[in-house]
Design an enzyme around this catalytic site. Structure first.
Site, PDB file in Angstrom:
ATOM      1  N   GLY A  42       0.772  -1.230   0.000  1.00 18.14           N
ATOM      2  CA  GLY A  42       0.000   0.000   0.000  1.00 18.14           C
ATOM      3  C   GLY A  42       0.804   1.281   0.000  1.00 18.14           C
ATOM      4  O   GLY A  42       0.258   2.336   0.303  1.00 18.14           O
ATOM      5  N   GLY A  43       2.079   1.226  -0.352  1.00 19.52           N
ATOM      6  CA  GLY A  43       2.893   2.431  -0.338  1.00 19.52           C
ATOM      7  C   GLY A  43       2.507   3.419  -1.420  1.00 19.52           C
ATOM      8  O   GLY A  43       1.813   3.069  -2.390  1.00 19.52           O
ATOM      9  N   ASN A  51       5.448  -3.711  -7.642  1.00 21.78           N
ATOM     10  CA  ASN A  51       5.821  -4.694  -6.625  1.00 21.78           C
ATOM     11  C   ASN A  51       6.385  -5.972  -7.221  1.00 21.78           C
ATOM     12  O   ASN A  51       7.323  -6.538  -6.671  1.00 21.78           O
ATOM     13  CB  ASN A  51       4.615  -5.046  -5.766  1.00 21.78           C
ATOM     14  CG  ASN A  51       4.532  -4.280  -4.467  1.00 21.78           C
ATOM     15  OD1 ASN A  51       3.888  -4.700  -3.521  1.00 21.78           O
ATOM     16  ND2 ASN A  51       5.184  -3.122  -4.405  1.00 21.78           N
ATOM     17  N   ASN A 110       1.596  -8.994  -0.445  1.00 26.21           N
ATOM     18  CA  ASN A 110       2.633  -8.195   0.196  1.00 26.21           C
ATOM     19  C   ASN A 110       1.971  -7.083   1.011  1.00 26.21           C
ATOM     20  O   ASN A 110       1.224  -6.275   0.461  1.00 26.21           O
ATOM     21  CB  ASN A 110       3.546  -7.612  -0.885  1.00 26.21           C
ATOM     22  CG  ASN A 110       4.613  -6.674  -0.349  1.00 26.21           C
ATOM     23  OD1 ASN A 110       5.000  -5.729  -1.008  1.00 26.21           O
ATOM     24  ND2 ASN A 110       5.095  -6.941   0.843  1.00 26.21           N
ATOM     25  N   ARG A 191       8.310   6.397  -8.711  1.00 28.88           N
ATOM     26  CA  ARG A 191       7.290   6.297  -7.678  1.00 28.88           C
ATOM     27  C   ARG A 191       6.696   7.665  -7.331  1.00 28.88           C
ATOM     28  O   ARG A 191       5.500   7.774  -7.024  1.00 28.88           O
ATOM     29  CB  ARG A 191       7.872   5.621  -6.433  1.00 28.88           C
ATOM     30  CG  ARG A 191       8.167   4.132  -6.599  1.00 28.88           C
ATOM     31  CD  ARG A 191       6.910   3.295  -6.755  1.00 28.88           C
ATOM     32  NE  ARG A 191       6.117   3.250  -5.549  1.00 28.88           N
ATOM     33  CZ  ARG A 191       6.163   2.275  -4.638  1.00 28.88           C
ATOM     34  NH1 ARG A 191       6.972   1.239  -4.828  1.00 28.88           N
ATOM     35  NH2 ARG A 191       5.408   2.310  -3.572  1.00 28.88           N
ATOM     36  N   HIS A 269      11.339  -4.760   3.752  1.00 35.97           N
ATOM     37  CA  HIS A 269       9.932  -5.049   3.463  1.00 35.97           C
ATOM     38  C   HIS A 269       9.728  -5.542   2.032  1.00 35.97           C
ATOM     39  O   HIS A 269       8.612  -5.848   1.652  1.00 35.97           O
ATOM     40  CB  HIS A 269       9.118  -3.776   3.710  1.00 35.97           C
ATOM     41  CG  HIS A 269       7.644  -3.994   3.885  1.00 35.97           C
ATOM     42  ND1 HIS A 269       7.114  -4.861   4.826  1.00 35.97           N
ATOM     43  CD2 HIS A 269       6.577  -3.446   3.250  1.00 35.97           C
ATOM     44  CE1 HIS A 269       5.788  -4.827   4.762  1.00 35.97           C
ATOM     45  NE2 HIS A 269       5.437  -3.981   3.823  1.00 35.97           N
ATOM     46  N   TRP A 270      10.791  -5.584   1.247  1.00 34.65           N
ATOM     47  CA  TRP A 270      10.697  -5.954  -0.166  1.00 34.65           C
ATOM     48  C   TRP A 270      11.466  -7.238  -0.454  1.00 34.65           C
ATOM     49  O   TRP A 270      12.406  -7.275  -1.235  1.00 34.65           O
ATOM     50  CB  TRP A 270      11.294  -4.850  -1.040  1.00 34.65           C
ATOM     51  CG  TRP A 270      10.418  -3.664  -1.236  1.00 34.65           C
ATOM     52  CD1 TRP A 270       9.080  -3.560  -1.037  1.00 34.65           C
ATOM     53  CD2 TRP A 270      10.860  -2.378  -1.706  1.00 34.65           C
ATOM     54  NE1 TRP A 270       8.649  -2.296  -1.339  1.00 34.65           N
ATOM     55  CE2 TRP A 270       9.709  -1.553  -1.758  1.00 34.65           C
ATOM     56  CE3 TRP A 270      12.096  -1.861  -2.075  1.00 34.65           C
ATOM     57  CZ2 TRP A 270       9.778  -0.222  -2.169  1.00 34.65           C
ATOM     58  CZ3 TRP A 270      12.156  -0.540  -2.487  1.00 34.65           C
ATOM     59  CH2 TRP A 270      11.013   0.268  -2.540  1.00 34.65           C
TER      60      TRP A 270
END
Length: 289
Positions: A42-43, A51, A110, A191, A269-270
């Site tokens: 959700g970034g 992603n 994710n 991004r 987180h990735w």
């Protein structure tokens, strides 16, 4: 499988009254291949391709693979939500599966997408195969790490700003990664451009409003229902995750009946990006056996 691009895999479909955008690829001559649906985090500026675009060629060699832009993200519609986000996204994914003639699928989820995958499995148990959850929302309960975490604070800083900056985007992305060198100027620009698009900002606001609605708060507490999951679940976590820290895995690991946990060292987180080869091998083995 090589030669897959954003444009060559891009698709749209009408489902649950929404236009949903997704990417699809699979084995050549393999229309009956098992299906894997990947749901992104959700970034700011996130999408199915941002992603998982780098993982798609590997998965598509064995599975019919869909990278879905969840509602309020990417090129999918940005509706006003009438329920908690996890339920809304799961409902949209079920409708997309109906539209595409997919009866059952495995899921990779994710963060935010992990919560949506869990809600899908709870509400449609016969249609969900195995679940691979990466630092998932909803079932992650921070037992020791403070809330909000560093990553969530950076997320709030960007989303709440009247005029977000590239510096805020870089600060957020660098929290996501263990190896900050992967946060290149090109990634920041990509991004930032996506996240500051007016349509994207509208979707982000509507997603956030669904989590802020106190009437829907309990539905988003998926850890309270995790004991009902009947599917095999592989929890994956970056040891250095500063968004949903590793201690958040413990309640899920204890309560999900058929759960196992894999921890990636030197990883944030990735995992699908920072530990791509290991992640891909792990996922293909999990879904294939």
């Amino acid at each position: 499988m090589t030669g897959l691009t954003y444009e060559s895999t891009s698709r749209t479909a009408k489902a649950a009254g929404l236009t949903l955008h997704y990417h699809e690829a699979g084995p050549e001559g393999g229309p009956g291949a098992p299906v894997v649906i990947m749901l992104h985090g959700g970034g700011p500026g996130a999408s199915g391709w941002s992603n998982f675009g780098g993982n798609l060629p590997v998965f598509a060699g064995r599975f019919r693979t869909l990278l879905v832009d969840q509602p309020c993200y990417g090129r999918s519609d940005k509706p006003v939500l009438d329920r908690d986000y996890f339920t809304a996204s799961a409902h949209a994914v079920a409708a997309l599966m109906d539209e595409l003639g997919i009866e059952r699928a495995h899921f990779v989820g994710n963060s935010l997408g992990g919560g949506a995958a869990v809600r899908f499995a709870l509400d449609h148990p016969g249609r969900a195969g195995k679940l691979l959850l990466m630092g998932p929302g909803g079932v992650s309960v921070n037992l020791f790490a403070p809330d909000p975490t560093e990553g969530i604070r950076r997320l709030f800083d960007f989303n709440a700003a009247a005029e977000p900056t590239r510096e805020q985007m870089r600060a957020f992305l660098e929290v996501m990664a263990y190896d900050r060198t992967i946060v290149t100027d090109a990634l920041v620009e990509e991004r930032f451009a996506s996240a500051t698009d007016p349509d994207t900002r509208l979707g982000t606001a509507r997603m956030g409003a669904s989590f802020a609605n106190p009437e829907w708060a309990e539905a988003a507490m998926l850890w309270r229902e995790a004991h009902r999951l009947t599917q095999p679940v592989l929890l994956t976590w970056g040891r250095e995750d500063r968004v949903n820290p590793l201690d958040g895995a413990l309640v899920a690991l204890k309560t999900i009946p058929d759960a196992r946990l894999h921890v990636f060292p030197h990883c944030g987180h990735w995992a699908q990006t920072e530990r791509a080869d290991e992640f891909n091998r792990l996922a293909l083995d999990f879904f294939s056996h």
